[in-house]
Design a protein around this motif. Structure first.
Motif, short mmCIF file in Angstrom:
data_model
loop_
_atom_site.label_atom_id
_atom_site.label_comp_id
_atom_site.label_asym_id
_atom_site.label_seq_id
_atom_site.Cartn_x
_atom_site.Cartn_y
_atom_site.Cartn_z
N ALA A 1 79.19 23.95 33.85
CA ALA A 1 80.14 23.65 34.93
C ALA A 1 81.13 22.43 34.77
O ALA A 1 82.68 23.76 34.79
CB ALA A 1 79.36 22.64 35.44
N LEU A 2 81.37 22.47 33.27
CA LEU A 2 82.64 21.81 32.82
C LEU A 2 83.47 23.13 32.54
O LEU A 2 84.47 23.40 32.57
CB LEU A 2 82.25 20.26 31.78
CG LEU A 2 83.62 19.50 31.39
CD1 LEU A 2 83.92 18.69 32.90
CD2 LEU A 2 83.79 18.81 30.57
N SER B 1 80.02 28.32 40.65
CA SER B 1 78.95 28.68 41.61
C SER B 1 78.08 29.68 41.60
O SER B 1 76.73 29.52 41.51
CB SER B 1 78.36 27.53 42.69
OG SER B 1 79.27 28.42 44.03
N GLU B 2 79.34 30.89 41.61
CA GLU B 2 78.46 32.16 41.80
C GLU B 2 78.45 32.81 40.14
O GLU B 2 77.05 33.19 40.19
CB GLU B 2 79.65 33.43 42.20
CG GLU B 2 79.59 32.87 43.33
CD GLU B 2 80.50 34.02 44.11
OE1 GLU B 2 81.43 35.44 43.22
OE2 GLU B 2 82.26 34.17 45.34
N VAL B 3 78.61 32.13 39.32
CA VAL B 3 78.76 32.30 37.99
C VAL B 3 77.10 31.87 37.71
O VAL B 3 76.59 32.50 37.25
CB VAL B 3 80.10 31.77 36.86
CG1 VAL B 3 79.62 32.08 35.74
CG2 VAL B 3 80.73 32.57 37.24
N LEU B 4 77.37 30.66 37.98
CA LEU B 4 75.84 30.18 37.03
C LEU B 4 74.66 29.91 38.45
O LEU B 4 73.90 29.62 38.22
CB LEU B 4 76.34 28.18 37.52
CG LEU B 4 77.06 27.92 36.02
CD1 LEU B 4 77.08 26.31 36.27
CD2 LEU B 4 76.78 28.12 34.57
N GLN B 5 74.85 30.99 39.29
CA GLN B 5 73.93 31.36 40.20
C GLN B 5 73.65 29.67 41.53
O GLN B 5 71.93 30.01 41.25
CB GLN B 5 73.16 31.90 39.88
CG GLN B 5 74.07 33.35 39.86
CD GLN B 5 72.88 34.78 38.67
OE1 GLN B 5 72.92 34.25 37.72
NE2 GLN B 5 72.31 35.49 39.46
N VAL B 6 74.34 28.99 41.35
CA VAL B 6 74.17 27.29 42.16
C VAL B 6 74.32 27.91 43.30
O VAL B 6 75.40 28.19 43.45
CB VAL B 6 73.94 26.24 41.29
CG1 VAL B 6 72.65 26.58 39.61
CG2 VAL B 6 74.97 26.51 40.87
N SER B 7 73.70 26.65 43.96
CA SER B 7 74.60 26.58 45.50
C SER B 7 75.91 25.63 45.16
O SER B 7 75.94 25.11 44.34
CB SER B 7 73.90 25.58 46.31
OG SER B 7 73.37 24.46 45.94
N MET C 1 76.68 22.76 42.11
CA MET C 1 77.92 22.55 41.21
C MET C 1 78.81 21.82 41.46
O MET C 1 79.25 21.23 40.06
CB MET C 1 78.34 24.28 41.59
CG MET C 1 79.43 24.52 40.53
SD MET C 1 78.85 25.07 39.39
CE MET C 1 80.27 24.70 38.44
N GLU C 2 78.58 20.94 42.34
CA GLU C 2 79.69 20.05 42.70
C GLU C 2 79.27 18.84 41.75
O GLU C 2 79.61 18.06 40.63
CB GLU C 2 79.72 19.60 43.83
CG GLU C 2 81.07 20.57 44.65
CD GLU C 2 80.99 20.19 46.18
OE1 GLU C 2 82.06 20.89 46.68
OE2 GLU C 2 80.86 19.40 47.21
N SER C 3 77.35 18.80 42.14
CA SER C 3 76.89 17.51 41.60
C SER C 3 76.91 17.54 39.91
O SER C 3 76.47 16.56 39.38
CB SER C 3 75.21 17.77 41.62
OG SER C 3 74.64 16.77 41.46
N LEU C 4 76.48 18.44 39.38
CA LEU C 4 76.47 19.39 38.31
C LEU C 4 78.13 19.09 37.56
O LEU C 4 77.94 18.07 36.10
CB LEU C 4 76.69 20.48 37.84
CG LEU C 4 75.59 21.37 37.52
CD1 LEU C 4 75.09 22.75 37.35
CD2 LEU C 4 74.11 20.83 36.73
#
Lengths: 190, 142
Positions: A138-139, A153-159, A163-166
């Motif tokens: 994420a960083l 978020s699309e790359v990591l396939q998360v909401s 993503m913000e939380s990560l």
């Protein structure tokens, strides 16, 4: 077709899917450096990063027919492959963040002088290396690749909230680790 | 914007307020004018950004060259022939251990027979369907 340098990624990818090697080469040259930097942030060595990126680009050539120009950006697809391969590579190497964290350079060694820029960079490197792999990804995506949270978020396939939380946790953990190291340097045992 | 929200944005977007989403920028600037704590939080975020910049990974050009060459080798290299690969790779592994084992068994059999440790055995076909085995064991049994 426009010149390869002017053509956008999606046009070049359509050419690649049609078997056009020149389009593919243009894509590789355009994204190689950033892909290597992204992979290097996740895996443990330059050699591993090279292997990951080589594998990712070969997958793109082999599976170019799977590319659908349906609004997904090429970089989203590419970085997703790079991140996933890098995380796989890191797991295969049995790379354990906690053990690596124990190898953070001791800033007390430089306590008598101001910490040199190189040493500080090494300390930041170590703090990032100690992050869990998805926080590190994420960083890397948001900070070093300059992607927005939505794109990452699309790359990591998360909401997007995930993503913000990560990202928030990653920055906080790096900051906290650097504070800890500074306190050690200053001789504060707490 | 509360101080907690300001802190969250600083952690999420970093210390450059112009990179924060537009709806937050105005509120953040207002808070900065009135809050020492907000200014301290922002200063810390800017400091972290500076440190992260120092740690930006830089890959050598040699790395790029190696990857480009490896990709070209994979794509432009001669396509592997499945037949040749199968025999070239599998034959030494499967053939030589089996051949070695058979050779050892043959040598052991010859040695044992010649030393009289193992009775000689002969066989001959009497007809198309019958095989008569004359064994040292059956001779001894008689």
């Amino acid at each position: 077709m426009k010149g390869f340098d002017e053509a956008d990624d999606e046009t070049l990818m359509a050419g690649t899917a049609a078997g056009d090697r020149a389009s593919y080469d243009a894509l590789v040259r355009r994204h190689l450096r950033r892909s290597l930097a992204l992979a290097r942030r996740i895996v443990a060595s330059d050699a591993d990063a090279e292997e990951v990126v080589q594998d990712a680009f070969l997958r793109i050539w082999t599976h170019a027919d799977r590319w659908r120009g349906d609004g997904t950006r090429f970089t989203t697809w590419l970085y997703r492959i790079v991140v996933n391969r890098a995380i796989d590579q890191r797991r295969r190497r049995n790379f354990r963040p906690l053990e690596e964290a124990a190898e953070v350079p001791d800033p007390a060694a430089a306590a008598d002088t101001a910490i040199a820029a190189r040493e500080m960079a090494a300390a930041v490197d170590a703090a990032i290396a100690a992050l869990p792999e998805r926080q590190r990804a994420a960083l890397s995506l948001c900070y070093y690749q300059g992607m927005s949270c939505a794109q990452a978020s699309e790359v990591l396939q998360v909401s997007i909230p995930a993503m913000e939380s990560l990202l928030v946790r990653a920055r906080r953990m790096v900051r906290s680790r650097l504070h800890f190291m500074n306190r050690q340097k200053d001789g504060d045992p707490t | 914007m509360t101080l907690k929200e300001f802190n969250h944005c600083a952690d999420l977007y970093g210390g450059a307020i112009d990179r924060w989403p537009a709806p937050h920028r105005g509120e953040a600037m207002s808070l900065l004018r009135t809050s020492d704590e907000a200014r301290a939080i922002l200063a810390e975020a800017v400091a972290l950004d500076t440190l992260l910049d120092r740690a930006a990974p830089v890959m050598a050009q040699a790395s790029e060259r190696r990857v480009l060459d490896a990709i070209a080798r994979h794509i432009d290299g001669p396509p592997p022939s499945p037949g040749i690969t199968l025999f070239a790779a599998a034959a030494p592994v499967r053939f030589w251990p089996a051949a070695g084992l058979l050779a050892i068994m043959a040598m052991a059999g010859i040695a044992a027979t010649s030393q009289g440790l193992w009775p000689a055995q002969t066989a001959c076909a009497v007809s198309g369907w019958d095989i008569v085995v004359t064994s040292g064991y059956t001779e001894m049994m008689r």
